[in-house]
Design a protein around this motif. Sequence first.
Motif, PDB file in Angstrom:
ATOM      1  N   ALA A 293       0.828  -1.200   0.000  1.00  0.00           N
ATOM      2  CA  ALA A 293       0.000   0.000   0.000  1.00  0.00           C
ATOM      3  C   ALA A 293       0.869   1.259   0.000  1.00  0.00           C
ATOM      4  O   ALA A 293       0.619   2.209  -0.754  1.00  0.00           O
ATOM      5  CB  ALA A 293      -0.930  -0.003   1.209  1.00  0.00           C
ATOM      6  N   ILE A 294       1.889   1.282   0.831  1.00  0.00           N
ATOM      7  CA  ILE A 294       2.770   2.449   0.914  1.00  0.00           C
ATOM      8  C   ILE A 294       3.545   2.642  -0.383  1.00  0.00           C
ATOM      9  O   ILE A 294       3.682   3.762  -0.890  1.00  0.00           O
ATOM     10  CB  ILE A 294       3.736   2.311   2.102  1.00  0.00           C
ATOM     11  N   GLU A 295       4.055   1.555  -0.948  1.00  0.00           N
ATOM     12  CA  GLU A 295       4.827   1.647  -2.192  1.00  0.00           C
ATOM     13  C   GLU A 295       3.989   2.260  -3.316  1.00  0.00           C
ATOM     14  O   GLU A 295       4.493   3.022  -4.138  1.00  0.00           O
ATOM     15  CB  GLU A 295       5.325   0.258  -2.606  1.00  0.00           C
ATOM     16  N   GLY A 296       2.701   1.914  -3.359  1.00  0.00           N
ATOM     17  CA  GLY A 296       1.846   2.467  -4.395  1.00  0.00           C
ATOM     18  C   GLY A 296       1.666   3.962  -4.275  1.00  0.00           C
ATOM     19  O   GLY A 296       1.416   4.652  -5.275  1.00  0.00           O
ATOM     20  N   VAL A 297       1.802   4.495  -3.050  1.00  0.00           N
ATOM     21  CA  VAL A 297       1.660   5.935  -2.822  1.00  0.00           C
ATOM     22  C   VAL A 297       2.977   6.659  -3.070  1.00  0.00           C
ATOM     23  O   VAL A 297       3.032   7.639  -3.826  1.00  0.00           O
ATOM     24  CB  VAL A 297       1.157   6.220  -1.393  1.00  0.00           C
ATOM     25  N   VAL A 298       4.058   6.201  -2.448  1.00  0.00           N
ATOM     26  CA  VAL A 298       5.334   6.912  -2.587  1.00  0.00           C
ATOM     27  C   VAL A 298       5.864   6.830  -4.011  1.00  0.00           C
ATOM     28  O   VAL A 298       6.708   7.652  -4.414  1.00  0.00           O
ATOM     29  CB  VAL A 298       6.388   6.384  -1.586  1.00  0.00           C
ATOM     30  N   GLY A 299       5.362   5.883  -4.806  1.00  0.00           N
ATOM     31  CA  GLY A 299       5.789   5.760  -6.191  1.00  0.00           C
ATOM     32  C   GLY A 299       5.023   6.634  -7.160  1.00  0.00           C
ATOM     33  O   GLY A 299       5.238   6.548  -8.383  1.00  0.00           O
ATOM     34  N   GLN A 300       4.138   7.491  -6.669  1.00  0.00           N
ATOM     35  CA  GLN A 300       3.370   8.372  -7.546  1.00  0.00           C
ATOM     36  C   GLN A 300       4.295   9.371  -8.248  1.00  0.00           C
ATOM     37  O   GLN A 300       5.196   9.950  -7.637  1.00  0.00           O
ATOM     38  CB  GLN A 300       2.307   9.125  -6.751  1.00  0.00           C
ATOM     39  N   GLU A 301       4.040   9.565  -9.547  1.00  0.00           N
ATOM     40  CA  GLU A 301       4.833  10.485 -10.357  1.00  0.00           C
ATOM     41  C   GLU A 301       4.023  11.764 -10.574  1.00  0.00           C
ATOM     42  O   GLU A 301       3.067  11.793 -11.336  1.00  0.00           O
ATOM     43  CB  GLU A 301       5.194   9.826 -11.686  1.00  0.00           C
ATOM     44  N   CYS A 302       4.404  12.809  -9.862  1.00  0.00           N
ATOM     45  CA  CYS A 302       3.648  14.071  -9.877  1.00  0.00           C
ATOM     46  C   CYS A 302       4.606  15.238 -10.061  1.00  0.00           C
ATOM     47  O   CYS A 302       5.782  15.142  -9.687  1.00  0.00           O
ATOM     48  CB  CYS A 302       2.899  14.258  -8.555  1.00  0.00           C
ATOM     49  N   ASP A 303       4.096  16.340 -10.575  1.00  0.00           N
ATOM     50  CA  ASP A 303       4.892  17.561 -10.636  1.00  0.00           C
ATOM     51  C   ASP A 303       4.535  18.486  -9.482  1.00  0.00           C
ATOM     52  O   ASP A 303       4.755  19.695  -9.548  1.00  0.00           O
ATOM     53  CB  ASP A 303       4.723  18.267 -11.980  1.00  0.00           C
TER      54      ASP A 303
END
Length: 341
Positions: free
Chosen positions: A36-46
């Motif tokens: 669950a955490i990996e899916g969040v911290v891996g978000q690619e955002c500007d």
Amino acid sequence: MHDDAHDTSDPVRLVENPLVTVLMITYNHAGYLAEAIEGVVGQECDFPFELIIGEDASTDATREIAFEYQRRYPEIIRVVHSARNVGMNANSFRIFSKARGEYVAYCEGDDFWCARDKLARQVALMKRDKRIGIVHTDWTRASLRGGLWKYDIHKSVHRGVSDRYLSGHLFGTWYYPKILRTCTILLRRQTMAEWYESGLMDSKYPFGDSVLSAWVTSRWDVGYIAEVTAVYRASANSALRSGARARVRLYTSALQFDTSARAFFAERGDYPSGYRWESAAGLLLWGGRARDLRAIKHALLDFAGHFTLASFAATGLRSIAMRLPRIKRHPGRGLSGTTGT
């Protein structure tokens, strides 16, 4: 807010002005939390974002895993925890009260995100259309088979769902169970604050998603991204899978909420009758399975008190029609996978 709650974070390294706060409640999710955490911290955002994990006094290694990830990602992660268990609703509220982002998104500790651009696309959609108050996406289920959690993105939940139930003005069908899944939503923090202040939510309800869906669709249009971005884990410990008696309690609470909601929305005149019909039908079905004569009687009396024979049939037919699959295709990325136990 509970006075004994602690916020474990690194104020020096933590991002200063996050545009989005991701809220993650967790309890005894040691086998799932890392994903669950990996899916969040891996978000690619500007844009910057933060993750607040609400750890509710788990009896397994959940807290240790949360702390490990906070040390690994001190610029993103905060862990809110206390010595005693406070329950789902209180845990959710206490981490929301610490959110700093203009927007909030949700992912519970046993679900996970499978698209790295989830947050970026949702924020972009919210910014483009000011009529939208909440954005959700397609999703899929992970089921336990042979000791492993497996999912297939081609088996998306919305693949046969009519567009009329997915976006736009959805107050008339807010109770449709396939939409606004918690792990898929993003909305403004101010909208959530107004929901909490509205008084519609009661901390005694064993759910919050239905209450939020009713309230937010009464005020805003719904935005939708037709792609699977989240995986919902069909856990055996959930309220819907904890046995017949748990279902009886759930549907009894649903009827109590519907009574409150009818009063809350009385001035509108367009509150839908389908949620009560489905809740009473669920109570009747699961009351029978639990051999609970009181629940059966409750359901039958509820039908008699709220529906004529004609309205009972019409509402039931509409409920069934909502669930009839449509021939429809959603774009996907061809993902399937196996996740750990």
